[in-house]
Design a protein around this motif. Structure first.
Motif, mmCIF file in Angstrom:
data_model
loop_
_atom_site.group_PDB
_atom_site.id
_atom_site.type_symbol
_atom_site.label_atom_id
_atom_site.label_comp_id
_atom_site.label_asym_id
_atom_site.label_seq_id
_atom_site.Cartn_x
_atom_site.Cartn_y
_atom_site.Cartn_z
ATOM 1 N N PHE A 68 0.831 -1.203 0.000
ATOM 2 C CA PHE A 68 0.000 0.000 0.000
ATOM 3 C C PHE A 68 0.867 1.256 0.000
ATOM 4 O O PHE A 68 0.642 2.178 -0.779
ATOM 5 C CB PHE A 68 -0.934 -0.002 1.219
ATOM 6 N N ASN A 69 1.880 1.283 0.863
ATOM 7 C CA ASN A 69 2.777 2.446 0.927
ATOM 8 C C ASN A 69 3.612 2.588 -0.336
ATOM 9 O O ASN A 69 3.870 3.706 -0.792
ATOM 10 C CB ASN A 69 3.664 2.380 2.161
ATOM 11 N N ILE A 72 6.031 5.225 7.292
ATOM 12 C CA ILE A 72 6.592 4.099 8.059
ATOM 13 C C ILE A 72 5.695 3.796 9.260
ATOM 14 O O ILE A 72 5.404 2.635 9.554
ATOM 15 C CB ILE A 72 8.038 4.411 8.527
ATOM 16 N N LEU A 73 5.231 4.841 9.921
ATOM 17 C CA LEU A 73 4.304 4.653 11.050
ATOM 18 C C LEU A 73 2.991 4.051 10.571
ATOM 19 O O LEU A 73 2.382 3.251 11.282
ATOM 20 C CB LEU A 73 4.056 5.981 11.765
ATOM 21 N N MET A 86 -1.246 0.003 10.219
ATOM 22 C CA MET A 86 -2.042 -0.890 9.378
ATOM 23 C C MET A 86 -1.846 -2.356 9.779
ATOM 24 O O MET A 86 -2.800 -3.137 9.762
ATOM 25 C CB MET A 86 -1.693 -0.695 7.902
ATOM 26 N N PHE A 87 -0.615 -2.711 10.143
ATOM 27 C CA PHE A 87 -0.363 -4.088 10.577
ATOM 28 C C PHE A 87 -1.154 -4.388 11.847
ATOM 29 O O PHE A 87 -1.843 -5.409 11.934
ATOM 30 C CB PHE A 87 1.133 -4.321 10.816
ATOM 31 N N GLY A 88 -1.068 -3.515 12.840
ATOM 32 C CA GLY A 88 -1.790 -3.732 14.094
ATOM 33 C C GLY A 88 -3.292 -3.759 13.901
ATOM 34 O O GLY A 88 -3.996 -4.617 14.458
#
Length: 134
Positions: A22-23, A38-39, A44-46
Motif C-alpha cells: 500500500f505504501n 513508516i508509522l 495498518m499491521f496492528g
C-alpha cells in the motif's frame, strides 16, 4: 511432516506485505516520500491483526478440515476463502459504501492489495503432506 504453521505464515505474511505494498503504491502515485508512511505500516499491521483474527480462525479451521487432502485444489479453495473473508472484513470496517464508486475507493484499494498479498503468501509457502505411516 505437515507444516503446522502454514496458516500462521500465510496470515502474518499477508498482514506484513499488504501495508508495505500500500505504501509503495502510494509513493509511486504521489512521487514523494512521507516519513510518516513508516508509522502507517505499523498502524495498518496492528489494525489488520486485530480485525482479521476471526477470519484467520475460520481460515485455520478450514485448513485443518482440508489437511487430509491437501493439494493445489485445496490450496486454491483456501485462497478463495481468504479473499471472501477479507471482503467481508472490509465491508464490516468500511461500511456499506466501501465498494461504491462515490469518490472514496478505500475499500477497493485495500481489497485489491490484500488479495494480491493473500495470493503471493499462499503460493510462496509450501504445504508438506504427512506420511500416513508416521
Amino acid at each position: 511432516m505437515e507444516d503446522k504453521l502454514y496458516t500462521i505464515k500465510v496470515w502474518l505474511t499477508t498482514l506484513i506485505l499488504s501495508p508495505i505494498l500500500f505504501n509503495l503504491l502510494t509513493f509511486l502515485k504521489i512521487k514523494t516520500f512521507d516519513p510518516d508512511s513508516i508509522l502507517l505500516i505499523f498502524f495498518m499491521f496492528g489494525y489488520s491483526l486485530i480485525y482479521s483474527l476471526p477470519s484467520f480462525l475460520i481460515y485455520h479451521l478450514s485448513f485443518l478440515k482440508l489437511k487430509s487432502k491437501l493439494n493445489e485444489k485445496s490450496k486454491f479453495i483456501l485462497i478463495i476463502l481468504s479473499i471472501i473473508l477479507m471482503i467481508i472484513n472490509v465491508r464490516l470496517v468500511f461500511g456499506n459504501n466501501s465498494y461504491n464508486s462515490n469518490g472514496n475507493f478505500s475499500g477497493i484499494t485495500f481489497s485489491v492489495i490484500y488479495c494480491i498479498s493473500i495470493i503471493i503468501s499462499s503460493y510462496y509457502f509450501k504445504i508438506h503432506k504427512t506420511n500416513q505411516w508416521e
